[in-house]
Design a protein around this motif. Structure first.
Motif, PDB file in Angstrom:
ATOM      1  N   ALA A  88       0.850  -1.200   0.000  1.00  0.00           N
ATOM      2  CA  ALA A  88       0.000   0.000   0.000  1.00  0.00           C
ATOM      3  C   ALA A  88       0.878   1.240   0.000  1.00  0.00           C
ATOM      4  O   ALA A  88       1.891   1.282   0.712  1.00  0.00           O
ATOM      5  N   ASN A  89       0.499   2.213  -0.821  1.00  0.00           N
ATOM      6  CA  ASN A  89       1.200   3.501  -0.846  1.00  0.00           C
ATOM      7  C   ASN A  89       0.204   4.584  -0.504  1.00  0.00           C
ATOM      8  O   ASN A  89      -0.859   4.682  -1.140  1.00  0.00           O
ATOM      9  N   LEU A  90       0.552   5.372   0.512  1.00  0.00           N
ATOM     10  CA  LEU A  90      -0.415   6.352   1.022  1.00  0.00           C
ATOM     11  C   LEU A  90       0.063   7.782   0.789  1.00  0.00           C
ATOM     12  O   LEU A  90       1.232   8.107   1.079  1.00  0.00           O
ATOM     13  N   GLY A  91      -0.847   8.615   0.296  1.00  0.00           N
ATOM     14  CA  GLY A  91      -0.554  10.030   0.121  1.00  0.00           C
ATOM     15  C   GLY A  91      -0.917  10.810   1.380  1.00  0.00           C
ATOM     16  O   GLY A  91      -1.258  10.228   2.419  1.00  0.00           O
ATOM     17  N   LYS A  92      -0.856  12.143   1.269  1.00  0.00           N
ATOM     18  CA  LYS A  92      -1.123  13.014   2.423  1.00  0.00           C
ATOM     19  C   LYS A  92      -2.478  12.716   3.056  1.00  0.00           C
ATOM     20  O   LYS A  92      -3.477  12.586   2.337  1.00  0.00           O
ATOM     21  N   PHE A  93      -2.489  12.641   4.354  1.00  0.00           N
ATOM     22  CA  PHE A  93      -3.720  12.453   5.147  1.00  0.00           C
ATOM     23  C   PHE A  93      -4.498  11.181   4.783  1.00  0.00           C
ATOM     24  O   PHE A  93      -5.651  11.038   5.165  1.00  0.00           O
ATOM     25  N   ALA A  94      -3.904  10.293   4.034  1.00  0.00           N
ATOM     26  CA  ALA A  94      -4.592   9.035   3.708  1.00  0.00           C
ATOM     27  C   ALA A  94      -4.477   8.079   4.894  1.00  0.00           C
ATOM     28  O   ALA A  94      -3.560   8.189   5.720  1.00  0.00           O
ATOM     29  N   LYS A  95      -5.438   7.155   4.960  1.00  0.00           N
ATOM     30  CA  LYS A  95      -5.460   6.249   6.111  1.00  0.00           C
ATOM     31  C   LYS A  95      -5.849   4.840   5.663  1.00  0.00           C
ATOM     32  O   LYS A  95      -6.817   4.677   4.920  1.00  0.00           O
ATOM     33  N   ILE A  96      -5.100   3.847   6.117  1.00  0.00           N
ATOM     34  CA  ILE A  96      -5.487   2.463   5.850  1.00  0.00           C
ATOM     35  C   ILE A  96      -5.613   1.732   7.182  1.00  0.00           C
ATOM     36  O   ILE A  96      -4.761   1.870   8.069  1.00  0.00           O
ATOM     37  N   THR A  97      -6.709   1.024   7.343  1.00  0.00           N
ATOM     38  CA  THR A  97      -6.941   0.237   8.560  1.00  0.00           C
ATOM     39  C   THR A  97      -7.217  -1.200   8.116  1.00  0.00           C
ATOM     40  O   THR A  97      -8.083  -1.417   7.265  1.00  0.00           O
ATOM     41  N   SER A  98      -6.483  -2.146   8.654  1.00  0.00           N
ATOM     42  CA  SER A  98      -6.637  -3.538   8.191  1.00  0.00           C
ATOM     43  C   SER A  98      -6.872  -4.470   9.359  1.00  0.00           C
ATOM     44  O   SER A  98      -6.130  -4.447  10.347  1.00  0.00           O
ATOM     45  N   TYR A  99      -7.908  -5.285   9.242  1.00  0.00           N
ATOM     46  CA  TYR A  99      -8.170  -6.327  10.234  1.00  0.00           C
ATOM     47  C   TYR A  99      -8.172  -7.661   9.502  1.00  0.00           C
ATOM     48  O   TYR A  99      -8.960  -7.857   8.559  1.00  0.00           O
ATOM     49  N   PHE A 100      -7.316  -8.571   9.923  1.00  0.00           N
ATOM     50  CA  PHE A 100      -7.262  -9.891   9.293  1.00  0.00           C
ATOM     51  C   PHE A 100      -7.470 -10.976  10.334  1.00  0.00           C
ATOM     52  O   PHE A 100      -6.780 -11.003  11.351  1.00  0.00           O
ATOM     53  N   ALA A 101      -8.444 -11.840  10.055  1.00  0.00           N
ATOM     54  CA  ALA A 101      -8.643 -13.029  10.892  1.00  0.00           C
ATOM     55  C   ALA A 101      -8.120 -14.210  10.080  1.00  0.00           C
ATOM     56  O   ALA A 101      -8.670 -14.536   9.023  1.00  0.00           O
ATOM     57  N   ASP A 102      -7.047 -14.807  10.548  1.00  0.00           N
ATOM     58  CA  ASP A 102      -6.436 -15.906   9.796  1.00  0.00           C
ATOM     59  C   ASP A 102      -6.761 -17.245  10.463  1.00  0.00           C
ATOM     60  O   ASP A 102      -6.205 -17.578  11.513  1.00  0.00           O
ATOM     61  N   LEU A 103      -7.643 -17.973   9.836  1.00  0.00           N
ATOM     62  CA  LEU A 103      -7.981 -19.318  10.314  1.00  0.00           C
ATOM     63  C   LEU A 103      -7.720 -20.312   9.190  1.00  0.00           C
ATOM     64  O   LEU A 103      -8.323 -21.370   9.118  1.00  0.00           O
ATOM     65  N   SER A 104      -6.813 -19.938   8.304  1.00  0.00           N
ATOM     66  CA  SER A 104      -6.504 -20.779   7.152  1.00  0.00           C
ATOM     67  C   SER A 104      -5.687 -21.982   7.582  1.00  0.00           C
ATOM     68  O   SER A 104      -5.139 -22.032   8.681  1.00  0.00           O
ATOM     69  N   SER A 105      -5.609 -22.955   6.695  1.00  0.00           N
ATOM     70  CA  SER A 105      -4.768 -24.123   6.970  1.00  0.00           C
ATOM     71  C   SER A 105      -3.612 -24.125   5.972  1.00  0.00           C
ATOM     72  O   SER A 105      -3.620 -23.379   4.995  1.00  0.00           O
ATOM     73  N   GLY A 106      -2.630 -24.961   6.223  1.00  0.00           N
ATOM     74  CA  GLY A 106      -1.479 -25.028   5.326  1.00  0.00           C
ATOM     75  C   GLY A 106      -0.457 -23.959   5.647  1.00  0.00           C
ATOM     76  O   GLY A 106      -0.673 -23.101   6.502  1.00  0.00           O
ATOM     77  N   ASP A 107       0.651 -24.030   4.928  1.00  0.00           N
ATOM     78  CA  ASP A 107       1.730 -23.064   5.181  1.00  0.00           C
ATOM     79  C   ASP A 107       1.354 -21.688   4.642  1.00  0.00           C
ATOM     80  O   ASP A 107       0.515 -21.560   3.756  1.00  0.00           O
TER      81      ASP A 107
END
Lengths: 273, 272
Positions: A88-107
């Motif tokens: 992700a590349n963010l410019g002035k006053f930009a905002k990124i919020t990320s929530y990840f729930a990882d319940l995957s299997s495998g590597d």
């Protein structure tokens, strides 16, 4: 909740979303795309909530947030082998919020890089991961401060059990010229049994003065004082361990908007514990 | 009527002998004040009775209604009707106080409590304790002030209805109003027939809950077992009279050297 499917507006693996009066709710279903990846651009002041499902292993997701735009990602990893490959590349006053729930299997070998290129831009990352059944998962999440007054937070919580291996790493880098920036990294992993293993390695690189930076990590078994406390109220030890572990993972639910998805994640987490 | 009998109890903590032959009996309906200088074994006794794994019983018996409970797990002791209100309750992030309380009630019930009945009980108990209801819905003890944690211990006592409750400095860090509220709760629970074993360094709490007996633990043994007048005497004169009148030399508390950590990052390696 009705969401706009990105497949309907993508052209040549690119999509650009402009400002609207209200937040736009979108869904990115990995099954709708080939392996070439996708570039998402949020134009100035656009405000988007993106639900990410069926993410394909190593699917390149390139995000550009222009001035004042805001993106919230709600990621659900439930399938086999779902390594993230997000920049992700963010410019002035930009905002990124990320929530990840990882319940995957495998590597899993995930790499996430958030570049705070514009002044006053900010990135918040929160992950809850369950690793089990000899799976090996590595999450490398970096926040790079390339401008002044930028703000980055990376919180990673995990549980590893049944001979699983879980690693949280990543760099929070405040580069020259990024005065008055703040960054924080937090990594906590509960190792559920003796055959499982974990590693938490948050790294700070600070090239500028007048900044605030902190990192913390803990890897260990369930806290024995907490076990004593809960069992002293009549809960069996197994249930106490389960409650403590759920308490570790469930706060990720707060990041999801859709009640049905919250319910699904909650049920899956309880099932795994 | 439930009875807790401690016979010749010897307890070690990390190889250090703390209790050296404690004998004590408490029955349901009794309120016993447990006094003694710092470091002489008061908290150790309570933790050993509850079965804390750090406290090793090397000799003696802990009998509950005549049955030795030393081999029972902590949760089994709790379900028999023992309760320990802790000096420093653990914080458990992410576990809602009310979910925990409900699970604890269900752990000792044959069938799960209904949602309606549980919230009614919770509402009544929080009002009795003059405790904001939102504390019951927040993460267990996380971010609670010292006083809030102590009130939360009392909330658990009310809802779990033990036969004998042990309270370890439940009044420390409480303001006057909170002590009043805690003592009112103890008095209400006394009327229901519960037994209490209460540690406190302050006569104020004991004035409010009127113990039936006072026992003094010195050098890891019960040095005195008498009436409540002992509390006033100790409050006014300290423990010195025990040496002059009973010939018991009071050992000084050994100060442990502080742990020192030098220049490491906040990373701890995996414990396997």
């Amino acid at each position: 909740m009705d969401r706009l499917s990105l497949k309907n507006i993508v052209k040549n693996n690119q999509v650009s979303i402009s400002k609207t009066d209200e937040m736009i709710y979108c869904v990115l279903d990995g099954n709708d795309f080939n392996n070439k990846g996708l570039k998402i651009t949020l134009e100035d002041d656009a405000n988007v909530n993106l639900l990410l499902v069926n993410y394909k292993n190593n699917f390149p997701l390139d995000i550009e947030l222009k001035e004042g735009s805001s993106l919230k990602i709600e990621g659900l990893l439930l399938d086999e082998q779902q390594s993230l490959n997000i920049t992700a590349n963010l410019g002035k006053f930009a905002k990124i919020t990320s929530y990840f729930a990882d319940l995957s299997s495998g590597d899993n070998k995930s790499k996430v890089v958030m570049n705070l290129n514009g002044e006053n831009s900010s990135a918040f990352w929160k992950l809850a991961s369950v690793t089990e059944k000899k799976d090996k998962k590595v999450f490398d999440v970096s926040i790079i401060h390339n401008a002044s007054k930028t703000y980055g937070v990376s919180d990673n919580y995990g549980v590893t059990k049944d001979e699983g291996f879980l690693s949280f790493s990543g760099i929070s880098h405040i580069k020259n010229g990024s005065k008055f920036s703040k960054t924080r990294q937090n990594a906590k992993i509960i190792v559920f049994d003796k055959l499982s293993n974990a590693k938490a390695q948050p790294i700070l690189k600070i090239d500028e003065n007048e900044v605030e930076a902190s990192h913390g990590a803990s890897v260990g078994t369930v806290n024995e004082d907490q076990i004593f406390y809960l069992t002293s109220r009549g809960l069996k030890e197994e249930m106490a361990r389960q409650l403590i572990t759920l308490g570790y993972l469930k706060p990720i639910l707060n990041g999801f908007s859709d009640e049905e998805i919250k319910e699904e994640i909650s049920t899956l987490i309880e099932g795994r514990m | 009527m439930a009875t807790l009998e401690i016979k010749n109890l010897h307890v070690e903590v990390e190889g250090k002998k703390i209790l050296k032959g404690v004998n004590l009996t408490i029955s349901e309906g009794e309120t016993v004040a447990l006094l003694g200088p710092n470091g002489h074994g008061k908290s150790t006794l309570l933790n050993a009775i509850m079965g804390h794994p750090r406290y090793t019983v090397t000799d003696g018996e802990i009998l509950f209604d005549g049955k030795d409970i030393k081999s029972l797990s902590v949760d089994e002791r709790a379900r028999l009707g023992l309760f320990l209100g802790m000096q420093s309750p653990a914080e458990v992030p992410g576990v809602s106080n009310s979910d925990f309380l409900r699970a604890a009630i269900n752990a000792k019930s044959e069938k799960p409590i209904s949602t309606y009945k549980f919230y009614k009980m919770l509402d009544t108990a929080t009002k009795d304790l003059k405790m904001p209801f939102d504390l019951a819905t927040r993460s267990l003890n996380e971010g609670f002030s010292g006083g809030e944690k102590k009130r939360n211990e009392m909330l658990q006592l009310i809802l779990l209805e033990p036969k004998i409750a042990m309270l370890d400095e439940i009044d420390s860090g409480l303001d006057v109003d909170a002590i009043q509220s805690v003592s009112e709760t103890i008095n209400r629970e006394k009327e229901k027939g519960r037994g209490f074993l209460i540690i406190s360094h302050y006569a104020r709490l004991f004035d409010l809950v009127s113990p039936t007996r006072a026992v003094v633990i010195i050098n890891g043994r019960i040095a005195l077992d008498g009436g409540p007048e002992l509390i006033k005497r100790i409050d006014q004169t300290g423990y010195e009279f025990i040496k002059t009148e009973y010939g018991i030399e009071i050992q000084k508390e050994e100060a442990d050297m502080n742990d020192v950590s030098i220049g490491t990052c906040a990373v701890r390696e995996a414990i396997k």
